[in-house]
Design a protein around this motif. Structure first.
Motif, mmCIF file in Angstrom:
data_model
loop_
_atom_site.group_PDB
_atom_site.id
_atom_site.type_symbol
_atom_site.label_atom_id
_atom_site.label_comp_id
_atom_site.label_asym_id
_atom_site.label_seq_id
_atom_site.Cartn_x
_atom_site.Cartn_y
_atom_site.Cartn_z
ATOM 1 N N ALA A 74 8.564 -7.175 -8.844
ATOM 2 C CA ALA A 74 7.200 -7.138 -9.375
ATOM 3 C C ALA A 74 6.854 -5.758 -9.934
ATOM 4 N N GLY A 75 7.744 -4.785 -9.737
ATOM 5 C CA GLY A 75 7.506 -3.442 -10.270
ATOM 6 C C GLY A 75 6.504 -2.641 -9.459
ATOM 7 N N LEU A 76 6.445 -2.882 -8.164
ATOM 8 C CA LEU A 76 5.500 -2.179 -7.297
ATOM 9 C C LEU A 76 6.225 -1.180 -6.406
ATOM 10 N N SER A 77 5.590 -0.079 -6.135
ATOM 11 C CA SER A 77 6.101 0.852 -5.137
ATOM 12 C C SER A 77 5.605 0.403 -3.766
ATOM 13 N N GLN A 78 6.167 0.987 -2.724
ATOM 14 C CA GLN A 78 5.702 0.655 -1.372
ATOM 15 C C GLN A 78 4.234 1.009 -1.213
ATOM 16 N N GLU A 79 3.837 2.131 -1.792
ATOM 17 C CA GLU A 79 2.449 2.568 -1.681
ATOM 18 C C GLU A 79 1.507 1.621 -2.419
ATOM 19 N N ALA A 80 1.924 1.156 -3.607
ATOM 20 C CA ALA A 80 1.084 0.233 -4.374
ATOM 21 C C ALA A 80 0.929 -1.090 -3.629
ATOM 22 N N LEU A 81 2.014 -1.576 -3.037
ATOM 23 C CA LEU A 81 1.934 -2.817 -2.266
ATOM 24 C C LEU A 81 1.046 -2.625 -1.042
ATOM 25 N N ALA A 82 1.179 -1.479 -0.391
ATOM 26 C CA ALA A 82 0.356 -1.190 0.791
ATOM 27 C C ALA A 82 -1.125 -1.142 0.419
#
Length: 173
Positions: free
Chosen positions: A14-22
């Motif tokens: 999905a092109g997300l970083s861990q921080e963006a998902l969090a």
């Protein structure tokens, strides 16, 4: 694939970083990292949110024998709305508003405390007087010193803070 590997796979797809998902899930980045390494398991409500976010079924996430997501993952990247976009306010305007409200509250409290301290000091001084020079008595005489000015300054600070707060709460932007 295990649950943590599937979360990492879907997140990267999905092109997300861990921080963006969090941020999207209202968690810390460390929580997402623990899920992906297998050190922790997300709650059922978070699994449902993950399945909706990634466009996969909960079966894909939970069952180890399913290695490919059943429905295709969305081609377009997922857009994450920030808090300011949800509320419709510019983040700078919102930050300035919070500062002005905090400033108004601080000035009001400072003024109130100054007036109360001056009142107590005036009463204490009035109790020590043996003669007075005012029609109001000992207290009036005690107020005719720096303690009275201190009480006036406290009242002015309190009113200034109250005016700032009223203006900010009545503001339309």
């Amino acid at each position: 694939m295990e649950l943590g590997e599937k979360i990492a796979f879907c997140r990267k797809r999905a092109g997300l970083s861990q921080e963006a998902l969090a941020d999207r899930l209202g968690l810390s980045r460390q929580a997402v990292s623990r899920w992906e390494t297998g050190a922790a398991v997300p709650d059922l409500s978070k699994i449902v949110e993950l399945s909706k976010l990634f466009g996969v079924t909960t079966d894909f996430l939970l069952l180890p024998e399913q290695t490919e997501p059943e429905p295709p993952v969305q081609e377009q990247p997922i857009r994450i709305e920030t808090v300011s976009e949800k509320s419709g306010l510019d983040p700078v305007v919102e930050r300035r508003r919070k500062f002005r409200i905090g400033f108004g509250e601080a000035i009001s409290v400072l003024g109130l405390l100054t007036s109360v301290v001056a009142l107590f000091l005036t009463q204490f001084y009035a109790d020590t007087l043996t003669e007075w020079y005012s029609d109001v008595g000992k207290f009036g005489t005690a107020l005719q010193s720096w303690r009275g000015y201190m009480m006036e300054v406290g009242g002015i600070l309190f009113l200034a803070g109250a005016i700032v707060l009223i203006r900010e709460y009545l503001r339309k932007d």
